[in-house]
Write a protein that holds these residues in place. Structure first.
Motif, PDB file in Angstrom:
ATOM      1  N   THR A  90       0.826  -1.210   0.000  1.00 26.47           N
ATOM      2  CA  THR A  90       0.000   0.000   0.000  1.00 26.47           C
ATOM      3  C   THR A  90       0.860   1.260   0.000  1.00 26.47           C
ATOM      4  O   THR A  90       0.606   2.206  -0.748  1.00 26.47           O
ATOM      5  CB  THR A  90      -0.929   0.006   1.227  1.00 26.47           C
ATOM      6  OG1 THR A  90      -1.812  -1.119   1.152  1.00 26.47           O
ATOM      7  CG2 THR A  90      -1.748   1.288   1.296  1.00 26.47           C
ATOM      8  N   GLU A  91       1.909   1.256   0.828  1.00 24.41           N
ATOM      9  CA  GLU A  91       2.718   2.457   1.002  1.00 24.41           C
ATOM     10  C   GLU A  91       3.690   2.706  -0.146  1.00 24.41           C
ATOM     11  O   GLU A  91       3.814   3.835  -0.643  1.00 24.41           O
ATOM     12  CB  GLU A  91       3.499   2.361   2.322  1.00 24.41           C
ATOM     13  CG  GLU A  91       4.314   3.594   2.662  1.00 24.41           C
ATOM     14  CD  GLU A  91       3.467   4.808   2.985  1.00 24.41           C
ATOM     15  OE1 GLU A  91       3.996   5.933   2.906  1.00 24.41           O
ATOM     16  OE2 GLU A  91       2.268   4.645   3.292  1.00 24.41           O
ATOM     17  N   ARG A 131       1.056   3.993  -3.124  1.00 20.87           N
ATOM     18  CA  ARG A 131       1.083   5.407  -2.738  1.00 20.87           C
ATOM     19  C   ARG A 131       2.347   6.126  -3.204  1.00 20.87           C
ATOM     20  O   ARG A 131       2.278   7.136  -3.897  1.00 20.87           O
ATOM     21  CB  ARG A 131       0.940   5.533  -1.219  1.00 20.87           C
ATOM     22  CG  ARG A 131       0.945   6.960  -0.721  1.00 20.87           C
ATOM     23  CD  ARG A 131       0.532   7.072   0.746  1.00 20.87           C
ATOM     24  NE  ARG A 131       0.671   8.442   1.211  1.00 20.87           N
ATOM     25  CZ  ARG A 131       1.747   8.901   1.858  1.00 20.87           C
ATOM     26  NH1 ARG A 131       2.755   8.088   2.125  1.00 20.87           N
ATOM     27  NH2 ARG A 131       1.812  10.161   2.239  1.00 20.87           N
ATOM     28  N   ARG A 132       3.517   5.631  -2.835  1.00 20.36           N
ATOM     29  CA  ARG A 132       4.754   6.336  -3.157  1.00 20.36           C
ATOM     30  C   ARG A 132       5.327   5.964  -4.523  1.00 20.36           C
ATOM     31  O   ARG A 132       6.179   6.681  -5.045  1.00 20.36           O
ATOM     32  CB  ARG A 132       5.813   6.064  -2.077  1.00 20.36           C
ATOM     33  CG  ARG A 132       5.445   6.614  -0.707  1.00 20.36           C
ATOM     34  CD  ARG A 132       6.493   6.284   0.328  1.00 20.36           C
ATOM     35  NE  ARG A 132       6.120   6.777   1.645  1.00 20.36           N
ATOM     36  CZ  ARG A 132       6.544   7.932   2.167  1.00 20.36           C
ATOM     37  NH1 ARG A 132       7.364   8.704   1.476  1.00 20.36           N
ATOM     38  NH2 ARG A 132       6.164   8.305   3.377  1.00 20.36           N
ATOM     39  N   LYS A 133       4.901   4.816  -5.043  1.00 19.91           N
ATOM     40  CA  LYS A 133       5.335   4.354  -6.367  1.00 19.91           C
ATOM     41  C   LYS A 133       6.859   4.253  -6.472  1.00 19.91           C
ATOM     42  O   LYS A 133       7.471   4.637  -7.472  1.00 19.91           O
ATOM     43  CB  LYS A 133       4.776   5.269  -7.463  1.00 19.91           C
ATOM     44  CG  LYS A 133       3.254   5.356  -7.453  1.00 19.91           C
ATOM     45  CD  LYS A 133       2.716   6.108  -8.648  1.00 19.91           C
ATOM     46  CE  LYS A 133       1.210   6.290  -8.543  1.00 19.91           C
ATOM     47  NZ  LYS A 133       0.470   5.029  -8.350  1.00 19.91           N
ATOM     48  N   LYS A 179      -8.696   5.873  -0.714  1.00 21.15           N
ATOM     49  CA  LYS A 179      -7.237   6.030  -0.731  1.00 21.15           C
ATOM     50  C   LYS A 179      -6.717   6.583   0.597  1.00 21.15           C
ATOM     51  O   LYS A 179      -5.771   7.369   0.637  1.00 21.15           O
ATOM     52  CB  LYS A 179      -6.787   6.937  -1.884  1.00 21.15           C
ATOM     53  CG  LYS A 179      -7.351   6.568  -3.238  1.00 21.15           C
ATOM     54  CD  LYS A 179      -6.963   5.148  -3.650  1.00 21.15           C
ATOM     55  CE  LYS A 179      -7.536   4.786  -5.017  1.00 21.15           C
ATOM     56  NZ  LYS A 179      -7.303   3.361  -5.367  1.00 21.15           N
ATOM     57  N   PRO A 192      -4.696   6.816   4.054  1.00 19.10           N
ATOM     58  CA  PRO A 192      -3.402   6.263   4.479  1.00 19.10           C
ATOM     59  C   PRO A 192      -3.603   5.151   5.495  1.00 19.10           C
ATOM     60  O   PRO A 192      -4.563   5.176   6.284  1.00 19.10           O
ATOM     61  CB  PRO A 192      -2.689   7.472   5.107  1.00 19.10           C
ATOM     62  CG  PRO A 192      -3.777   8.426   5.463  1.00 19.10           C
ATOM     63  CD  PRO A 192      -4.875   8.210   4.464  1.00 19.10           C
ATOM     64  N   SER A 193      -2.691   4.191   5.491  1.00 24.83           N
ATOM     65  CA  SER A 193      -2.864   3.018   6.354  1.00 24.83           C
ATOM     66  C   SER A 193      -2.871   3.394   7.830  1.00 24.83           C
ATOM     67  O   SER A 193      -3.585   2.776   8.623  1.00 24.83           O
ATOM     68  CB  SER A 193      -1.768   1.984   6.072  1.00 24.83           C
ATOM     69  OG  SER A 193      -0.487   2.548   6.237  1.00 24.83           O
TER      70      SER A 193
END
Length: 405
Positions: free
Chosen positions: A38-39, A43-45, A380, A382-383
């Motif tokens: 996820t992160e 998200r950060r790709k 979307k 954040p965790s």
């Protein structure tokens, strides 16, 4: 090579990202892989879906804590060796500190309120892993061949179980990919590259073997407790496949059977380790703090913690330069497509057991897990925010039921 200011910023970026995960990643190693995906993928790709699945598959093959090895490699890829160290330190430190405090008697999570919060943190793992499985399946199993490989991996896990089943699922998936997935287009250029030379790989492998063989000899020659302590935890980290709970019998054999830790102390620490975020291998910090005779306390915790993680990281560094070359082989692409589909199946099997079976006890828990999934997938969120919401939800469920969960 990045210039110094840029590289320093990247190291700090890695540290902050993994510290947030170290504080919020509940649910065990499979859930950690979901948090990482996820992160760092969504998200950060930092890397794409295929590269991430490649990395997970490789770490499943190696002894050691698989999720921490994935985190170590992500830090290495992003910011070099110091980035790898920052990733491990930030992800490991929160749970290690909590468990050392627990060893000194600072137990804070008892009673209905604490147990309700802990149960909410188990529920968030369901949402995190389901989100990871959903996203990875869409990207890595887009056709019936790879969907079939993922399903086959689930069946292998169901009928064999344990770390052996995971390794078998990846091997079978890779071989099936070699047969079924040769025609699927993929681009090696999109794969992650890790800045490790062959020379560094050979040095790392030599150091791994030197410690594995040399520590027992040093213990025998000196009869000192310090080398014996390091040897016990190093062997546990070197001989465990799959990480997580698989290391427990090795740790028990290493510290309870010699009489360094009582069975009651061991079980109490194991229970505390279930209630903290981050890798289960930080249980070693608790054990190092309570062992008798010395070294124990803070020094024992540090020695045990470093010793249990070191072999997995040394083996990872030894393999990475050859992994970079392996990616460029044509047949390897088909192998990895099949292995990646198998990784999806492994995560899917783990979503049911142990993640779902340990957390979803009724409709309230199901509703909370579904809320977390929707927040991750559609909003979307954040965790860390989903973790807080789930912890509060678990507390409300506990109060609604009028009993500790």
């Amino acid at each position: 090579m990045d210039d110094h200011p840029t590289n320093t910023r990247r190291i700090w970026e890695v540290f902050k990202a993994f510290l947030a995960l170290g504080l919020t990643s509940f649910g065990g190693p499979i859930a950690h892989l979901g948090y990482f995906r996820t992160e760092f993928v969504a998200r950060r790709k930092w890397l794409n879906e295929s590269s991430y699945a490649d990395l997970v598959a490789m770490c499943q093959f190696l002894p050691g804590p698989a999720s921490s090895q994935v985190g170590f490699a992500l830090g290495l890829m992003r910011a070099g060796p110091l980035g790898a160290a920052a990733a491990w330190l930030a992800f490991t430190l929160p749970s290690a500190v909590i468990l050392v405090l627990f060893a000194y008697g600072a137990a804070v999570m008892g009673g209905p309120i604490g147990m309700g919060v802990i149960h909410g943190l188990k529920i968030v793992a369901v949402a995190i892993v389901a989100h990871a499985v959903w996203g990875m399946a869409k990207n890595l199993c887009p056709d019936r061949e790879r969907a079939g490989i993922a399903l086959g991996a689930v069946l292998i896990i169901v009928f064999t179980g344990g770390a052996l089943g995971q390794v078998a699922a990846i091997i079978v998936g890779a071989l099936a990919g070699l047969w079924l997935c040769r025609a699927k287009a993929d681009h090696c250029a999109e794969r992650a590259h890790f800045p490790v030379s062959r020379a560094a790989g050979f040095v790392s492998l030599a150091l791994f073997l030197l410690l594995l063989l040399g520590l027992p000899l040093l213990t025998t020659l000196t009869s000192a407790q310090g080398p014996a302590l390091v040897d016990s935890f190093y062997r546990a980290g070197a001989l465990v496949f799959g990480g997580g709970h698989v290391v427990l019998p090795l740790l028990e054999a290493g510290v309870v059977q010699p009489g360094w830790v009582t069975p009651d102390q061991f079980l109490a620490g194991y229970g505390a380790a279930q209630a903290v975020p981050g890798p289960l291998f930080t249980f070693a910090a608790y054990l190092g703090a309570v062992v008798e005779p010395a070294p124990n306390g803070l020094l024992g915790a540090l020695l045990a913690l470093v010793a249990v993680f070191a072999p997995g990281f040394l083996l990872l560094v030894a393999v990475l330069p050859f992994w970079n070359d392996f990616c460029r082989v044509e047949g390897a692409q088909a192998l990895m497509r099949g292995a990646n589909a198998a990784v999806v199946g492994i995560l899917g099997a783990a979503l049911y057991h142990p993640v779902w079976t340990s957390a979803i006890l009724g409709p309230y828990e199901f509703a909370l897990a579904l809320t977390g999934f929707v927040l991750l997938e559609k909003w979307k969120a954040p965790s860390w925010a989903v973790v807080i919401i789930s912890a509060l939800g678990g507390l409300l469920i506990s109060l609604a039921k009028g009993t500790a969960l």
